[in-house]
Design a protein around this motif. Structure first.
Motif, PDB file in Angstrom:
ATOM      1  N   ALA A 103     -12.346   6.777 -33.471  1.00 26.70           N
ATOM      2  CA  ALA A 103     -13.471   7.605 -33.922  1.00 26.70           C
ATOM      3  C   ALA A 103     -14.700   6.745 -34.172  1.00 26.70           C
ATOM      4  N   HIS A 104     -15.797   7.154 -33.562  1.00 27.28           N
ATOM      5  CA  HIS A 104     -17.099   6.536 -33.841  1.00 27.28           C
ATOM      6  C   HIS A 104     -18.135   7.648 -33.704  1.00 27.28           C
ATOM      7  N   PRO A 105     -18.825   7.986 -34.807  1.00 26.05           N
ATOM      8  CA  PRO A 105     -19.744   9.135 -34.757  1.00 26.05           C
ATOM      9  C   PRO A 105     -21.017   8.875 -33.963  1.00 26.05           C
ATOM     10  N   LYS A 146     -24.491   3.765 -30.115  1.00 26.89           N
ATOM     11  CA  LYS A 146     -25.054   2.621 -30.842  1.00 26.89           C
ATOM     12  C   LYS A 146     -24.038   1.495 -31.009  1.00 26.89           C
ATOM     13  N   SER A 147     -22.798   1.766 -30.647  1.00 28.51           N
ATOM     14  CA  SER A 147     -21.724   0.818 -30.935  1.00 28.51           C
ATOM     15  C   SER A 147     -21.791  -0.432 -30.069  1.00 28.51           C
ATOM     16  N   ARG A 148     -21.557  -1.578 -30.696  1.00 31.58           N
ATOM     17  CA  ARG A 148     -21.435  -2.831 -29.941  1.00 31.58           C
ATOM     18  C   ARG A 148     -19.979  -3.282 -29.953  1.00 31.58           C
ATOM     19  N   ILE A 149     -19.345  -3.199 -31.116  1.00 30.53           N
ATOM     20  CA  ILE A 149     -17.984  -3.741 -31.249  1.00 30.53           C
ATOM     21  C   ILE A 149     -16.930  -2.742 -30.761  1.00 30.53           C
ATOM     22  N   ASN A 150     -16.926  -1.576 -31.374  1.00 26.99           N
ATOM     23  CA  ASN A 150     -15.859  -0.616 -31.048  1.00 26.99           C
ATOM     24  C   ASN A 150     -15.845  -0.258 -29.560  1.00 26.99           C
ATOM     25  N   MET A 151     -17.031  -0.129 -29.016  1.00 32.24           N
ATOM     26  CA  MET A 151     -17.151   0.177 -27.594  1.00 32.24           C
ATOM     27  C   MET A 151     -16.381  -0.845 -26.755  1.00 32.24           C
ATOM     28  N   PRO A 157     -15.078   2.123 -36.912  1.00 34.29           N
ATOM     29  CA  PRO A 157     -15.886   1.259 -37.776  1.00 34.29           C
ATOM     30  C   PRO A 157     -15.565   1.570 -39.235  1.00 34.29           C
ATOM     31  N   PHE A 158     -15.719   0.561 -40.078  1.00 32.07           N
ATOM     32  CA  PHE A 158     -15.493   0.749 -41.519  1.00 32.07           C
ATOM     33  C   PHE A 158     -16.765   1.364 -42.085  1.00 32.07           C
ATOM     34  N   TYR A 159     -16.673   2.580 -42.575  1.00 34.53           N
ATOM     35  CA  TYR A 159     -17.838   3.310 -43.076  1.00 34.53           C
ATOM     36  C   TYR A 159     -17.644   3.628 -44.556  1.00 34.53           C
ATOM     37  N   TRP A 160     -18.610   3.239 -45.353  1.00 31.93           N
ATOM     38  CA  TRP A 160     -18.543   3.476 -46.793  1.00 31.93           C
ATOM     39  C   TRP A 160     -17.145   3.233 -47.345  1.00 31.93           C
ATOM     40  N   TYR A 161     -16.672   2.014 -47.042  1.00 31.60           N
ATOM     41  CA  TYR A 161     -15.390   1.540 -47.571  1.00 31.60           C
ATOM     42  C   TYR A 161     -14.212   2.393 -47.111  1.00 31.60           C
ATOM     43  N   GLY A 162     -14.380   3.040 -46.014  1.00 34.42           N
ATOM     44  CA  GLY A 162     -13.283   3.856 -45.503  1.00 34.42           C
ATOM     45  C   GLY A 162     -13.516   4.183 -44.036  1.00 34.42           C
ATOM     46  N   ILE A 222     -10.325  -2.115 -37.577  1.00 40.81           N
ATOM     47  CA  ILE A 222     -11.675  -1.784 -38.056  1.00 40.81           C
ATOM     48  C   ILE A 222     -12.662  -2.926 -37.819  1.00 40.81           C
ATOM     49  N   ALA A 223     -13.924  -2.532 -37.719  1.00 39.46           N
ATOM     50  CA  ALA A 223     -15.018  -3.508 -37.713  1.00 39.46           C
ATOM     51  C   ALA A 223     -15.827  -3.262 -38.979  1.00 39.46           C
ATOM     52  N   THR A 224     -16.187  -4.352 -39.655  1.00 41.04           N
ATOM     53  CA  THR A 224     -16.983  -4.216 -40.876  1.00 41.04           C
ATOM     54  C   THR A 224     -18.296  -4.990 -40.729  1.00 41.04           C
ATOM     55  N   GLY A 225     -19.354  -4.444 -41.304  1.00 37.44           N
ATOM     56  CA  GLY A 225     -20.616  -5.179 -41.337  1.00 37.44           C
ATOM     57  C   GLY A 225     -20.483  -6.416 -42.212  1.00 37.44           C
ATOM     58  N   GLY A 226     -19.766  -6.276 -43.330  1.00 36.63           N
ATOM     59  CA  GLY A 226     -19.598  -7.377 -44.286  1.00 36.63           C
ATOM     60  C   GLY A 226     -18.746  -8.510 -43.726  1.00 36.63           C
ATOM     61  N   THR A 227     -19.024  -9.713 -44.217  1.00 38.03           N
ATOM     62  CA  THR A 227     -18.225 -10.872 -43.817  1.00 38.03           C
ATOM     63  C   THR A 227     -16.943 -10.909 -44.654  1.00 38.03           C
ATOM     64  N   ASP A 234     -17.697 -11.532 -48.235  1.00 36.14           N
ATOM     65  CA  ASP A 234     -18.248 -10.380 -48.972  1.00 36.14           C
ATOM     66  C   ASP A 234     -17.129  -9.568 -49.619  1.00 36.14           C
ATOM     67  N   TYR A 235     -15.933  -9.647 -49.035  1.00 40.63           N
ATOM     68  CA  TYR A 235     -14.801  -8.849 -49.524  1.00 40.63           C
ATOM     69  C   TYR A 235     -13.901  -9.682 -50.437  1.00 40.63           C
ATOM     70  N   LYS A 236     -14.556 -10.391 -51.370  1.00 44.19           N
ATOM     71  CA  LYS A 236     -13.832 -11.178 -52.369  1.00 44.19           C
ATOM     72  C   LYS A 236     -14.398 -10.839 -53.737  1.00 44.19           C
TER      73      LYS A 236
HETATM   74  C1  LIG Z   1     -22.663   5.060 -42.331  1.00 45.21           C
HETATM   75  C2  LIG Z   1     -22.285   3.611 -42.309  1.00 45.21           C
HETATM   76  C3  LIG Z   1     -21.504   3.103 -43.316  1.00 45.21           C
HETATM   77  C4  LIG Z   1     -21.099   1.767 -43.301  1.00 45.21           C
HETATM   78  N1  LIG Z   1     -20.304   1.304 -44.316  1.00 45.21           N
HETATM   79  C5  LIG Z   1     -19.915   0.000 -44.301  1.00 45.21           C
HETATM   80  C6  LIG Z   1     -19.078  -0.494 -45.346  1.00 45.21           C
HETATM   81  O1  LIG Z   1     -18.686   0.203 -46.274  1.00 45.21           O
HETATM   82  N2  LIG Z   1     -18.716  -1.793 -45.292  1.00 45.21           N
HETATM   83  C7  LIG Z   1     -19.122  -2.637 -44.271  1.00 45.21           C
HETATM   84  O2  LIG Z   1     -18.735  -3.809 -44.281  1.00 45.21           O
HETATM   85  N3  LIG Z   1     -19.893  -2.167 -43.255  1.00 45.21           N
HETATM   86  C8  LIG Z   1     -20.292  -0.878 -43.250  1.00 45.21           C
HETATM   87  N4  LIG Z   1     -21.053  -0.395 -42.223  1.00 45.21           N
HETATM   88  C9  LIG Z   1     -21.318  -1.265 -41.048  1.00 45.21           C
HETATM   89  C10 LIG Z   1     -20.342  -0.883 -39.910  1.00 45.21           C
HETATM   90  O3  LIG Z   1     -19.007  -1.078 -40.296  1.00 45.21           O
HETATM   91  C11 LIG Z   1     -20.646  -1.683 -38.651  1.00 45.21           C
HETATM   92  O4  LIG Z   1     -21.964  -1.414 -38.286  1.00 45.21           O
HETATM   93  C12 LIG Z   1     -19.727  -1.290 -37.520  1.00 45.21           C
HETATM   94  O5  LIG Z   1     -18.390  -1.600 -37.817  1.00 45.21           O
HETATM   95  C13 LIG Z   1     -20.102  -2.002 -36.255  1.00 45.21           C
HETATM   96  O6  LIG Z   1     -19.298  -1.485 -35.199  1.00 45.21           O
HETATM   97  P1  LIG Z   1     -19.974  -0.801 -33.938  1.00 45.21           P
HETATM   98  O7  LIG Z   1     -20.796  -1.871 -33.266  1.00 45.21           O
HETATM   99  O8  LIG Z   1     -18.847  -0.325 -33.083  1.00 45.21           O
HETATM  100  O9  LIG Z   1     -20.834   0.335 -34.433  1.00 45.21           O
HETATM  101  C14 LIG Z   1     -21.501   0.920 -42.234  1.00 45.21           C
HETATM  102  C15 LIG Z   1     -22.333   1.434 -41.216  1.00 45.21           C
HETATM  103  C16 LIG Z   1     -22.726   2.764 -41.258  1.00 45.21           C
HETATM  104  C17 LIG Z   1     -23.622   3.276 -40.161  1.00 45.21           C
END
Ligand SMILES: Cc1cc2nc3c(=O)[nH]c(=O)nc-3n(C[C@H](O)[C@H](O)[C@H](O)COP(=O)(O)O)c2cc1C
Length: 208
Positions: free
Chosen positions: A14-16, A20-25, A71-76, A111-116, A119-121
């Protein structure tokens, strides 16, 4: 079909905003169409959120390993993954009286996370670890009698260079194939935070 398949894999993706995706794609390109792997894109299949519960349950029955890729979105997870879990893992199927369909199956988050990772410590910006944030998935799996595997995690997704994305892409493919072919020692794997770490430890020629 490959003769090596020990675990049939169902990838629920799932990717809404996939455009725009770079990683999941890239991760998707690596695993979609692999032998022994059923791939399903929830936003593509259910743009109105009307999930076909019976069909999804049938897929779960037919497969041994469920991978939740998003992608990891809002901690879920993105909303449709929660909807899928809420509707598909229903009473009498996944738990409760007669609800034994998932017992013994395996599940893994990817999952892919924006945070390093830092950051998750406790002293990092997100305070809790990714494993802690994923506790609802782990406990749901356990409640349904599934074996929860350490997640595949790509940290630092936002500024990642394409060459590094390519490494994770390939790593993800190797991991899915190794799980499919029963090449991983799952008991040993449980000692690792992420399945990435286990794989990199076992196959030292790999590097990130
Ligand atoms: C609505 C939204 C919520 C997000 N929440 C988090 C988050 O809680 N923690 C985090 O590390 N990154 C968060 N991110 C960053 C995404 O995880 C990151 O952009 C994504 O995994 C990159 O994958 P993609 O290139 O496939 O989009 C969020 C991004 C969006 C748009």
């Amino acid at each position: 079909m490959s003769a090596n398949i020990r675990n049939k894999v169902l990838i629920i993706f799932a990717h809404p905003a996939l455009y725009k995706s770079r990683i999941n794609m890239e991760l998707v390109k690596e695993v979609e169409g692999l032998d022994g792997v059923t791939f399903r894109d929830l936003y593509d299949e259910y743009p109105d959120f009307l999930i076909d519960v019976k069909k999804e349950q049938e897929s779960l029955r037919e497969n041994d390993l469920l991978v939740l890729l998003h992608p990891f979105y809002w901690y879920g997870c993105p909303a449709i993954v929660k909807e899928w879990v809420d509707l598909v893992l229903e009473y009498g199927f996944a738990y409760g009286r007669g609800g034994d369909a998932l017992i013994g199956k395996k599940i893994m988050s990817a999952i892919a996370t924006g945070g390093t990772e830092d950051d998750y410590k406790r002293d990092g910006m997100h305070y809790y670890s990714v494993r802690e944030f994923l506790n609802p998935f782990e406990r749901t799996a356990t409640f349904c009698g599934m074996q929860y595997l350490p997640p595949f995690v790509v940290h630092g997704a936002i500024n990642m260079k394409m060459e590094d994305i390519a490494v994770y892409k390939s790593l993800f493919g190797q991991i899915i194939k190794a799980l499919r072919d029963g090449e991983m020692d799952l008991a040993e794997l449980q000692g690792f935070k992420y399945i990435n770490d286990y794989f990199l430890e076992k196959y030292k020629s790999w590097s990130i």
